[in-house]
Design a protein around this motif. Structure first.
Motif, mmCIF file in Angstrom:
data_model
loop_
_atom_site.group_PDB
_atom_site.id
_atom_site.type_symbol
_atom_site.label_atom_id
_atom_site.label_comp_id
_atom_site.label_asym_id
_atom_site.label_seq_id
_atom_site.Cartn_x
_atom_site.Cartn_y
_atom_site.Cartn_z
ATOM 1 N N ARG A 109 0.845 -1.194 0.000
ATOM 2 C CA ARG A 109 0.000 0.000 0.000
ATOM 3 C C ARG A 109 0.883 1.247 0.000
ATOM 4 N NH1 ARG A 109 -3.116 -3.227 -1.147
ATOM 5 N NH2 ARG A 109 -5.150 -3.722 -0.271
ATOM 6 N N ARG A 110 0.441 2.237 -0.780
ATOM 7 C CA ARG A 110 1.155 3.519 -0.815
ATOM 8 C C ARG A 110 0.131 4.642 -0.628
ATOM 9 N NH1 ARG A 110 4.350 5.293 -6.143
ATOM 10 N NH2 ARG A 110 2.189 5.659 -6.828
ATOM 11 N N ASP A 111 0.450 5.497 0.373
ATOM 12 C CA ASP A 111 -0.443 6.626 0.667
ATOM 13 C C ASP A 111 -0.127 7.774 -0.281
ATOM 14 O OD1 ASP A 111 -2.245 8.356 1.724
ATOM 15 O OD2 ASP A 111 -1.187 8.702 3.616
ATOM 16 N N GLU A 112 -1.142 8.260 -0.974
ATOM 17 C CA GLU A 112 -0.984 9.360 -1.922
ATOM 18 C C GLU A 112 -1.798 10.590 -1.495
ATOM 19 O OE1 GLU A 112 -0.181 6.688 -5.945
ATOM 20 O OE2 GLU A 112 -2.189 7.517 -5.587
ATOM 21 N N SER A 113 -2.143 10.669 -0.233
ATOM 22 C CA SER A 113 -2.976 11.775 0.284
ATOM 23 C C SER A 113 -2.124 13.025 0.476
ATOM 24 C CB SER A 113 -3.611 11.387 1.609
ATOM 25 O OG SER A 113 -4.411 10.235 1.471
ATOM 26 N N PHE A 114 -2.809 14.192 0.352
ATOM 27 C CA PHE A 114 -2.165 15.478 0.664
ATOM 28 C C PHE A 114 -3.261 16.531 0.888
ATOM 29 C CE2 PHE A 114 -2.578 15.286 -3.940
ATOM 30 C CZ PHE A 114 -3.044 16.533 -4.287
ATOM 31 N N ASP A 115 -2.898 17.512 1.695
ATOM 32 C CA ASP A 115 -3.794 18.665 1.948
ATOM 33 C C ASP A 115 -3.482 19.766 0.943
ATOM 34 O OD1 ASP A 115 -4.930 17.415 4.128
ATOM 35 O OD2 ASP A 115 -3.445 18.232 5.523
ATOM 36 N N TYR A 116 -4.492 20.517 0.627
ATOM 37 C CA TYR A 116 -4.267 21.595 -0.329
ATOM 38 C C TYR A 116 -5.342 22.673 -0.148
ATOM 39 C CZ TYR A 116 -8.170 19.782 -3.130
ATOM 40 O OH TYR A 116 -9.407 19.370 -3.561
ATOM 41 N N VAL A 136 -14.402 17.708 -15.012
ATOM 42 C CA VAL A 136 -13.888 17.267 -16.315
ATOM 43 C C VAL A 136 -12.368 17.169 -16.178
ATOM 44 C CG1 VAL A 136 -13.723 17.767 -18.763
ATOM 45 C CG2 VAL A 136 -15.800 18.370 -17.495
ATOM 46 N N PRO A 137 -11.813 15.968 -16.267
ATOM 47 C CA PRO A 137 -10.368 15.803 -16.024
ATOM 48 C C PRO A 137 -9.521 16.699 -16.918
ATOM 49 C CG PRO A 137 -11.435 13.678 -16.119
ATOM 50 C CD PRO A 137 -12.449 14.680 -16.577
ATOM 51 N N GLY A 138 -8.473 17.242 -16.325
ATOM 52 C CA GLY A 138 -7.542 18.098 -17.053
ATOM 53 C C GLY A 138 -6.246 18.224 -16.274
ATOM 54 N N GLN A 139 -5.248 18.790 -16.923
ATOM 55 C CA GLN A 139 -3.955 19.070 -16.317
ATOM 56 C C GLN A 139 -3.310 17.792 -15.721
ATOM 57 O OE1 GLN A 139 -4.955 22.320 -13.657
ATOM 58 N NE2 GLN A 139 -4.954 23.813 -15.338
ATOM 59 N N GLU A 140 -2.837 17.865 -14.479
ATOM 60 C CA GLU A 140 -2.149 16.740 -13.851
ATOM 61 C C GLU A 140 -3.065 15.535 -13.662
ATOM 62 O OE1 GLU A 140 0.404 20.194 -13.011
ATOM 63 O OE2 GLU A 140 -1.753 19.834 -12.871
ATOM 64 N N THR A 188 1.198 21.766 -5.906
ATOM 65 C CA THR A 188 0.340 22.143 -7.022
ATOM 66 C C THR A 188 -0.119 20.887 -7.742
ATOM 67 O OG1 THR A 188 2.219 22.361 -8.505
ATOM 68 C CG2 THR A 188 1.520 24.353 -7.308
ATOM 69 N N PHE A 189 -1.368 20.903 -8.070
ATOM 70 C CA PHE A 189 -1.944 19.764 -8.793
ATOM 71 C C PHE A 189 -3.218 20.259 -9.458
ATOM 72 C CE2 PHE A 189 -4.377 15.917 -9.414
ATOM 73 C CZ PHE A 189 -3.416 14.972 -9.777
ATOM 74 N N GLY A 190 -3.293 20.098 -10.719
ATOM 75 C CA GLY A 190 -4.459 20.543 -11.460
ATOM 76 C C GLY A 190 -5.458 19.422 -11.649
ATOM 77 N N PHE A 191 -6.722 19.671 -11.333
ATOM 78 C CA PHE A 191 -7.750 18.632 -11.450
ATOM 79 C C PHE A 191 -8.565 18.753 -12.741
ATOM 80 C CE2 PHE A 191 -7.006 18.951 -6.899
ATOM 81 C CZ PHE A 191 -6.932 17.622 -6.512
ATOM 82 N N GLY A 192 -8.721 19.915 -13.269
ATOM 83 C CA GLY A 192 -9.536 20.098 -14.469
ATOM 84 C C GLY A 192 -10.642 21.124 -14.238
ATOM 85 N N LEU A 193 -11.632 21.053 -15.085
ATOM 86 C CA LEU A 193 -12.763 21.997 -15.021
ATOM 87 C C LEU A 193 -13.797 21.483 -14.010
ATOM 88 C CD1 LEU A 193 -13.256 22.730 -18.827
ATOM 89 C CD2 LEU A 193 -12.111 24.163 -17.125
ATOM 90 N N LEU A 194 -14.064 22.298 -12.999
ATOM 91 C CA LEU A 194 -15.014 21.917 -11.943
ATOM 92 C C LEU A 194 -16.279 22.766 -12.063
ATOM 93 C CD1 LEU A 194 -15.686 20.307 -9.396
ATOM 94 C CD2 LEU A 194 -14.606 22.157 -8.075
#
Length: 334
Positions: free
Chosen positions: A157-164, A243-247, A206-212
């Motif tokens: 298992r690998r934890d990929e959580s982060f606060d932002y 809508v997925p985008g960026q990272e 920084t992490f881009g999710f897309g169009l929200l």
């Protein structure tokens, strides 16, 4: 032969006889005269009382038996006695005729005053409560969010959580509402959409999710507190669409290249939150409002579990965002 003096015997006898007749006549006439005078006085008094009440018939006074000397009474005296004995019938005096007052001339009804035209800014809430309203405005917000994620291969298992926090602080909202008179004139319900644009994490990670984007339904209750101003309590709930985008889009492509069955379709989430604000009517059809909004939103990004080349691969990502914002807007009645 000497002349004898003339005797006065015959003259004296004549005088005596005359005086005797006069005395007898006076004796007979006096009672009749008294009775006649009394009857006349009674008749006069009865006539004076005839205006108020009918006079009782005068009962003739009993007359003494006439003597033979009374027969020579004159016909006029008999007629006067007959009138005195007859009952006096009072004659009703005609009542004065009161002239009827002329009917008052009916005054013409005053022309109804035309109601002053209601000022647009002072139109009653009931007059516009049934109208549809469309609103638009910008939203300023602060966000405290976290991405909860993990990736597993078999037992690893690998934890990929982060606060932002959001890389942006501005969004725009469009809404439509109407009243619900069957429940309350102050209650309004509607639906709206909120656009965040390119949504991503900023700061140290920084992490881009897309169009929200968000689509929601809401209900609000307006409580008047001042002239043309009301406090508005509201609550909303709905769905979010990413809508997925960026990272985030790059991560999907990487997994697809490794043979993981993930799709590049929009990701769905949910949202809910209360708000309180104020609304003021500026004109008949324009209202300004400001609201403080608290909202929680959860977005589902990955939820996959499958076998790849004999290995059990799992990946779960979701975001949980807490937002506090100030919404400014204008509404139009139509």
């Amino acid at each position: 032969m000497p002349l004898l003096p003339r005797s006065n015997a015959p003259r004296s006898s004549m005088l005596r006889l005359g005086s005797a007749l006069l005395s007898a006549l006076l004796v007979l006439v006096t009672p009749e005269a008294l009775a006649a005078s009394k009857s006349r006085s009674k008749a006069k008094s009865s006539k004076t009382r005839s205006g108020t009440s009918k006079a009782a018939p005068v009962t003739p006074a009993p007359q003494p038996a006439p003597s033979p000397a009374a027969e020579p009474a004159s016909e006029e005296r008999k007629e006067e006695e007959a009138e005195a004995v007859a009952p006096v019938v009072p004659v009703e005096q005609p009542r004065p005729v009161v002239a009827a007052k002329p009917a008052a001339t009916a005054r013409p009804a005053p022309a109804p005053r035309s109601a002053p035209a209601a000022r647009p800014a002072e139109s009653s809430p009931k007059a516009t409560s049934g109208r549809m309203r469309i609103g638009v405005g910008p939203d300023l917000f602060l966000e405290n969010s976290r991405l909860n994620g993990e990736q597993g291969i078999n037992i690893s298992r690998r934890d990929e959580s982060f606060d932002y926090s959001s890389a942006s602080f501005l969004s725009a909202t469009l809404w439509l509402n109407t009243s619900v008179p069957s429940v309350s004139e102050r209650l309004r319900v509607g639906a709206g959409a909120r656009i965040f644009g390119n949504y991503g994490a900023g700061g140290g990670r920084t992490f881009g999710f897309g169009l929200l984007n968000e689509a929601f339904a809401f209900a609000e209750y307006g409580l008047p507190v001042a002239n043309k101003t009301e406090v508005v309590f509201a609550a909303r709930g709905g769905l979010s669409l990413l809508v997925p985008g960026q990272e985030f889009a790059a991560e999907i492509r990487r997994l697809q290249e490794q043979g993981v069955g993930v799709w590049s379709v929009p990701r769905v989430g949910w949202l809910a939150g209360p708000s309180v604000g104020a609304r003021r009517r500026m004109t008949e059809r324009i209202l300004l409002r400001a609201d403080i909004l608290a909202q929680v939103q959860q977005q589902f990004l990955f939820a996959t579990s499958e076998d790849i080349d004999g290995l059990r691969y799992t990946k779960n990502w979701n975001t949980l965002a807490l937002r506090l914002g100030l919404s400014l807007g204008v509404e139009f009645d139509f």
